[in-house]
Scaffold this motif. Structure first.
Motif, PDB file in Angstrom:
ATOM      1  N   LYS A  11       1.548  -7.654  -0.321  1.00 16.74           N
ATOM      2  CA  LYS A  11       2.747  -7.921  -1.104  1.00 16.74           C
ATOM      3  C   LYS A  11       3.944  -7.670  -0.189  1.00 16.74           C
ATOM      4  CE  LYS A  11       5.054  -5.528  -4.698  1.00 16.74           C
ATOM      5  NZ  LYS A  11       4.926  -4.622  -5.839  1.00 16.74           N
ATOM      6  N   THR A  54       8.074  -7.553   0.113  1.00 15.81           N
ATOM      7  CA  THR A  54       9.210  -7.394  -0.789  1.00 15.81           C
ATOM      8  C   THR A  54      10.570  -7.514  -0.102  1.00 15.81           C
ATOM      9  OG1 THR A  54       9.026  -5.004  -0.495  1.00 15.81           O
ATOM     10  CG2 THR A  54       7.943  -5.954  -2.422  1.00 15.81           C
ATOM     11  N   LYS A  55      10.584  -7.460   1.216  1.00 13.77           N
ATOM     12  CA  LYS A  55      11.849  -7.498   1.949  1.00 13.77           C
ATOM     13  C   LYS A  55      11.574  -7.985   3.364  1.00 13.77           C
ATOM     14  CE  LYS A  55      15.850  -4.488   2.507  1.00 13.77           C
ATOM     15  NZ  LYS A  55      16.786  -5.263   1.725  1.00 13.77           N
ATOM     16  N   THR A 100       7.660   0.643   5.475  1.00 15.45           N
ATOM     17  CA  THR A 100       9.068   0.834   5.135  1.00 15.45           C
ATOM     18  C   THR A 100       9.941   0.598   6.360  1.00 15.45           C
ATOM     19  OG1 THR A 100       8.877   3.208   5.573  1.00 15.45           O
ATOM     20  CG2 THR A 100       8.610   2.510   3.289  1.00 15.45           C
ATOM     21  N   GLU A 126      13.313   1.635   2.833  1.00 13.53           N
ATOM     22  CA  GLU A 126      13.008   0.611   1.832  1.00 13.53           C
ATOM     23  C   GLU A 126      11.646  -0.016   2.127  1.00 13.53           C
ATOM     24  OE1 GLU A 126      17.462  -1.175   1.205  1.00 13.53           O
ATOM     25  OE2 GLU A 126      16.472  -1.560   3.126  1.00 13.53           O
ATOM     26  N   SER A 153       6.653  -4.049   2.750  1.00 11.94           N
ATOM     27  CA  SER A 153       5.350  -4.624   2.413  1.00 11.94           C
ATOM     28  C   SER A 153       4.378  -3.533   1.978  1.00 11.94           C
ATOM     29  CB  SER A 153       4.765  -5.421   3.589  1.00 11.94           C
ATOM     30  OG  SER A 153       4.604  -4.604   4.724  1.00 11.94           O
ATOM     31  N   GLU A 154       3.444  -3.935   1.146  1.00 10.93           N
ATOM     32  CA  GLU A 154       2.337  -3.074   0.728  1.00 10.93           C
ATOM     33  C   GLU A 154       1.062  -3.852   0.979  1.00 10.93           C
ATOM     34  OE1 GLU A 154       2.481  -1.694  -3.286  1.00 10.93           O
ATOM     35  OE2 GLU A 154       4.539  -0.962  -3.091  1.00 10.93           O
TER      36      GLU A 154
END
Length: 150
Positions: free
Chosen positions: A89, A91-92, A131, A136, A139-140
């Protein structure tokens, strides 16, 4: 021979040179935690001026796989390990230095004990979170590991 960050980085140089060239480095490892960093550079970027997803995956997998190797070594048994599945996933945008961290919450010990006791293969999931320098999440990644006695 205990696994250390320096030994794992030497392993990368000789066994996974693409990860080493892209800047993936183990910073910390102990029985329940592994931290790996990688800095966004020209060699590991995508066309959108951020870190290529595969470089992030190499760093994330290394956090989980190093913990599995450390626990297998501690068991003094001949156990094979392999990634069976993964989920990601994002996210940024991943720019700057990205730090991936994985925490073992007894999944590895339990699976090793079960495979030794039963002789059957076991599977378990480990998560690594990446992070940026601001803390922040970018990704995971989750990896399903399989282990079995050789």
């Amino acid at each position: 021979m205990k696994l250390t960050a320096a030994k794992l980085n030497r392993f990368l140089l000789f066994k996974l040179p693409s990860a080493y060239l892209c800047g993936v480095r183990v910073k910390e490892i102990d029985f329940n935690y592994c931290k790996v960093t990688v800095k966004h550079r020209w060699i590991n970027q995508n066309p959108f001026n951020s870190m290529y997803f595969a470089v992030q995956a190499m760093a994330a997998e290394l956090t989980t796989g190093s913990l599995v190797m450390l626990h297998i070594q501690q068991s003094n048994r001949n156990i094979a390990m392999l990634v069976a599945n993964n989920k990601s996933k994002f996210t940024k945008k991943a720019t700057g230095r990205i730090t991936f961290e994985c925490r073992n919450e007894n999944q590895i010990e339990s699976a090793i004990q079960n495979t030794i006791a039963t002789g059957e293969g076991q599977t378990f999931w480990l998560k690594s979170i990446g992070t940026n320098e601001n803390g922040e999440a970018v990704s995971e990644m989750e990896f399903e590991w399989t282990i079995k006695l050789k």
